[in-house]
Scaffold this motif. Structure first.
Motif, PDB file in Angstrom:
ATOM      1  N   GLU A  38      91.371  50.324  82.441  1.00  0.00           N
ATOM      2  CA  GLU A  38      91.200  49.512  81.235  1.00  0.00           C
ATOM      3  C   GLU A  38      90.161  48.412  81.453  1.00  0.00           C
ATOM      4  O   GLU A  38      89.427  48.044  80.538  1.00  0.00           O
ATOM      5  CB  GLU A  38      92.532  48.911  80.797  1.00  0.00           C
ATOM      6  N   HIS A  39      90.093  47.880  82.663  1.00  0.00           N
ATOM      7  CA  HIS A  39      89.037  46.911  82.975  1.00  0.00           C
ATOM      8  C   HIS A  39      87.664  47.579  82.874  1.00  0.00           C
ATOM      9  O   HIS A  39      86.705  46.992  82.346  1.00  0.00           O
ATOM     10  CB  HIS A  39      89.243  46.339  84.380  1.00  0.00           C
ATOM     11  N   GLN A  40      87.582  48.791  83.380  1.00  0.00           N
ATOM     12  CA  GLN A  40      86.313  49.520  83.263  1.00  0.00           C
ATOM     13  C   GLN A  40      85.919  49.679  81.792  1.00  0.00           C
ATOM     14  O   GLN A  40      84.751  49.531  81.431  1.00  0.00           O
ATOM     15  CB  GLN A  40      86.427  50.896  83.920  1.00  0.00           C
ATOM     16  N   ARG A  41      86.904  49.993  80.950  1.00  0.00           N
ATOM     17  CA  ARG A  41      86.630  50.158  79.525  1.00  0.00           C
ATOM     18  C   ARG A  41      86.026  48.898  78.926  1.00  0.00           C
ATOM     19  O   ARG A  41      85.055  48.947  78.168  1.00  0.00           O
ATOM     20  CB  ARG A  41      87.918  50.518  78.770  1.00  0.00           C
ATOM     21  N   ILE A  42      86.595  47.743  79.285  1.00  0.00           N
ATOM     22  CA  ILE A  42      86.109  46.481  78.734  1.00  0.00           C
ATOM     23  C   ILE A  42      84.680  46.212  79.189  1.00  0.00           C
ATOM     24  O   ILE A  42      83.820  45.795  78.394  1.00  0.00           O
ATOM     25  CB  ILE A  42      87.037  45.325  79.162  1.00  0.00           C
ATOM     26  N   VAL A  43      84.417  46.446  80.473  1.00  0.00           N
ATOM     27  CA  VAL A  43      83.079  46.174  81.012  1.00  0.00           C
ATOM     28  C   VAL A  43      82.044  47.098  80.382  1.00  0.00           C
ATOM     29  O   VAL A  43      80.947  46.669  80.010  1.00  0.00           O
ATOM     30  CB  VAL A  43      83.084  46.311  82.550  1.00  0.00           C
ATOM     31  N   LEU A 114      82.585  37.666  82.663  1.00  0.00           N
ATOM     32  CA  LEU A 114      82.607  38.300  81.347  1.00  0.00           C
ATOM     33  C   LEU A 114      83.828  37.738  80.628  1.00  0.00           C
ATOM     34  O   LEU A 114      84.967  38.104  80.934  1.00  0.00           O
ATOM     35  CB  LEU A 114      82.707  39.830  81.470  1.00  0.00           C
ATOM     36  N   ASP A 115      83.583  36.782  79.717  1.00  0.00           N
ATOM     37  CA  ASP A 115      84.686  36.222  78.954  1.00  0.00           C
ATOM     38  C   ASP A 115      85.260  37.299  78.038  1.00  0.00           C
ATOM     39  O   ASP A 115      84.513  38.086  77.441  1.00  0.00           O
ATOM     40  CB  ASP A 115      84.209  35.038  78.102  1.00  0.00           C
ATOM     41  N   VAL A 116      86.581  37.323  77.938  1.00  0.00           N
ATOM     42  CA  VAL A 116      87.244  38.309  77.090  1.00  0.00           C
ATOM     43  C   VAL A 116      88.096  37.598  76.050  1.00  0.00           C
ATOM     44  O   VAL A 116      88.536  36.461  76.252  1.00  0.00           O
ATOM     45  CB  VAL A 116      88.109  39.283  77.919  1.00  0.00           C
ATOM     46  N   SER A 117      88.293  38.254  74.936  1.00  0.00           N
ATOM     47  CA  SER A 117      89.063  37.673  73.849  1.00  0.00           C
ATOM     48  C   SER A 117      90.228  38.582  73.497  1.00  0.00           C
ATOM     49  O   SER A 117      90.118  39.810  73.572  1.00  0.00           O
ATOM     50  CB  SER A 117      88.167  37.479  72.620  1.00  0.00           C
ATOM     51  N   GLU A 129     104.154  40.221  70.921  1.00  0.00           N
ATOM     52  CA  GLU A 129     102.750  40.401  70.593  1.00  0.00           C
ATOM     53  C   GLU A 129     102.069  41.284  71.631  1.00  0.00           C
ATOM     54  O   GLU A 129     102.281  41.129  72.831  1.00  0.00           O
ATOM     55  CB  GLU A 129     102.027  39.048  70.559  1.00  0.00           C
ATOM     56  N   HIS A 130     101.265  42.213  71.169  1.00  0.00           N
ATOM     57  CA  HIS A 130     100.435  43.033  72.049  1.00  0.00           C
ATOM     58  C   HIS A 130      98.997  42.884  71.566  1.00  0.00           C
ATOM     59  O   HIS A 130      98.746  42.764  70.368  1.00  0.00           O
ATOM     60  CB  HIS A 130     100.850  44.506  71.987  1.00  0.00           C
ATOM     61  N   PHE A 131      98.066  42.874  72.500  1.00  0.00           N
ATOM     62  CA  PHE A 131      96.683  42.668  72.079  1.00  0.00           C
ATOM     63  C   PHE A 131      95.736  43.485  72.943  1.00  0.00           C
ATOM     64  O   PHE A 131      96.085  43.967  74.024  1.00  0.00           O
ATOM     65  CB  PHE A 131      96.308  41.185  72.136  1.00  0.00           C
ATOM     66  N   HIS A 132      94.545  43.612  72.445  1.00  0.00           N
ATOM     67  CA  HIS A 132      93.529  44.448  73.066  1.00  0.00           C
ATOM     68  C   HIS A 132      92.392  43.529  73.509  1.00  0.00           C
ATOM     69  O   HIS A 132      91.688  42.946  72.676  1.00  0.00           O
ATOM     70  CB  HIS A 132      93.037  45.448  72.012  1.00  0.00           C
ATOM     71  N   TRP A 133      92.224  43.353  74.817  1.00  0.00           N
ATOM     72  CA  TRP A 133      91.119  42.527  75.305  1.00  0.00           C
ATOM     73  C   TRP A 133      89.775  43.218  74.998  1.00  0.00           C
ATOM     74  O   TRP A 133      89.646  44.432  75.108  1.00  0.00           O
ATOM     75  CB  TRP A 133      91.200  42.362  76.819  1.00  0.00           C
ATOM     76  N   SER A 178      96.140  49.052  76.258  1.00  0.00           N
ATOM     77  CA  SER A 178      94.945  49.887  76.259  1.00  0.00           C
ATOM     78  C   SER A 178      94.621  50.367  74.852  1.00  0.00           C
ATOM     79  O   SER A 178      95.443  50.255  73.930  1.00  0.00           O
ATOM     80  CB  SER A 178      95.144  51.091  77.172  1.00  0.00           C
ATOM     81  N   GLY A 179      93.424  50.935  74.689  1.00  0.00           N
ATOM     82  CA  GLY A 179      93.044  51.496  73.401  1.00  0.00           C
ATOM     83  C   GLY A 179      94.006  52.578  72.950  1.00  0.00           C
ATOM     84  O   GLY A 179      94.575  52.503  71.843  1.00  0.00           O
ATOM     85  N   PRO A 180      94.266  53.616  73.790  1.00  0.00           N
ATOM     86  CA  PRO A 180      95.246  54.635  73.407  1.00  0.00           C
ATOM     87  C   PRO A 180      96.641  54.053  73.212  1.00  0.00           C
ATOM     88  O   PRO A 180      97.375  54.480  72.323  1.00  0.00           O
ATOM     89  CB  PRO A 180      95.216  55.601  74.597  1.00  0.00           C
ATOM     90  N   GLY A 181      96.994  53.059  74.030  1.00  0.00           N
ATOM     91  CA  GLY A 181      98.300  52.426  73.883  1.00  0.00           C
ATOM     92  C   GLY A 181      98.426  51.704  72.559  1.00  0.00           C
ATOM     93  O   GLY A 181      99.498  51.685  71.935  1.00  0.00           O
ATOM     94  N   LEU A 182      97.324  51.079  72.110  1.00  0.00           N
ATOM     95  CA  LEU A 182      97.332  50.373  70.833  1.00  0.00           C
ATOM     96  C   LEU A 182      97.521  51.364  69.686  1.00  0.00           C
ATOM     97  O   LEU A 182      98.253  51.094  68.732  1.00  0.00           O
ATOM     98  CB  LEU A 182      96.024  49.607  70.660  1.00  0.00           C
TER      99      LEU A 182
END
Length: 265
Positions: A38-43, A114-117, A129-133, A178-182
């Motif tokens: 999931e970190h790879q996905r964000i990068v 790499l700032d993430v939101s 709450e669940h969120f997608h970085w 994760s994206g699929p998890g969301l």
């Protein structure tokens, strides 16, 4: 060049601990349950941010951090421009959640943030709450050759400028997904909403049936347990206004009472 998640490498201590240079405390390099994938996905997903970076050469000459960000852009977009590593996973020491990246080329290592939101926040039926970085801003802080106080001895640069970050509180910051998890969570919420609506519609219909029976026939269930028997297909005892007991059933369409008399409900 970064094209696929596999192009982003894992640093040796990306999920371990390190010593905070200011406080001297040992802190976690990863403050999340997210996997390395999931970190790879964000990068990889942040590539679109840095592709638009284009500092003029004179600005790079005057600011080592800007020059460093241009090298990071090259690592993202050009062949043979260094390897990008995730040096530290998502962590949030204060209010700026970020991933630490490093680029290694020709024996030299440069560090970046790499700032993430906390993007796409979803609350499940349990109230969690669940969120997608997602990545929103790259930055570099590079020591220069200038004399002066400590802050003046570092060049800094941010791209894109003015990016907005949504941090998460300490307890909630681990609820990343994760994206699929969301997608699965959204599906589960939709299914639960549909189930609750079906239950609500069923309860409204049953209340309407009981009210109809009371109005038209003057019958009331002997007690609440009798209604449960009625909805389950069994015989239930209803009482008349004169307290006479009547055995009744319901077949899904008709209320059947008084030895076979039917009323559509």
């Amino acid at each position: 060049m970064i094209t696929l998640p596999a192009d982003v490498q894992q640093g040796d201590n990306w999920s371990g601990t390190s010593v905070d240079s200011k406080s001297g405390d040992t802190v976690k390099n990863l403050d999340s349950r997210m996997t390395f994938q999931e970190h790879q996905r964000i990068v990889v997903g942040a590539k679109g941010l840095i592709e638009s970076l284009d500092y003029p050469q004179d600005e790079c000459d005057a600011n080592k951090a800007k020059a460093a960000l241009m090298r990071l852009k090259d690592a993202y977009t050009s062949n043979d421009s260094g390897v990008v590593y995730i040096a530290k996973g998502i962590h949030q020491p204060a209010s700026n959640p970020h991933i630490q990246l490093s680029v290694e080329k020709d024996g030299e290592t440069t560090l970046y943030h790499l700032d993430v939101s906390a993007h796409t926040i979803v609350t499940d039926h349990a109230g969690n709450e669940h969120f997608h970085w997602r990545g929103v801003c790259f930055s570099a802080r590079i020591k220069n050759d200038k004399p002066g106080w400590d802050p003046e001895q570092y060049d800094t640069a941010f791209w894109p400028v003015g990016a907005m970050v949504t941090p998460k509180s300490y307890k909630a910051r681990r609820n990343s997904i994760s994206g699929p998890g969301l997608v699965k969570l959204d599906e589960a919420i939709d299914e639960e909403n549909a189930r609750r609506k079906a239950e609500s519609d069923k309860a409204l219909k049953r209340n309407s049936i009981v009210a109809d029976i009371s109005t038209k026939l003057g019958l009331s269930p002997k007690d609440k347990h009798q209604l449960k028997k009625l909805w389950e297909g069994g015989a239930a005892i209803f009482v008349t206004k004169t307290r006479k007991e009547v055995s009744c059933t319901y077949d899904g369409t008709h209320f059947i009472h008084n030895n076979g008399q039917k009323m559509a409900v």
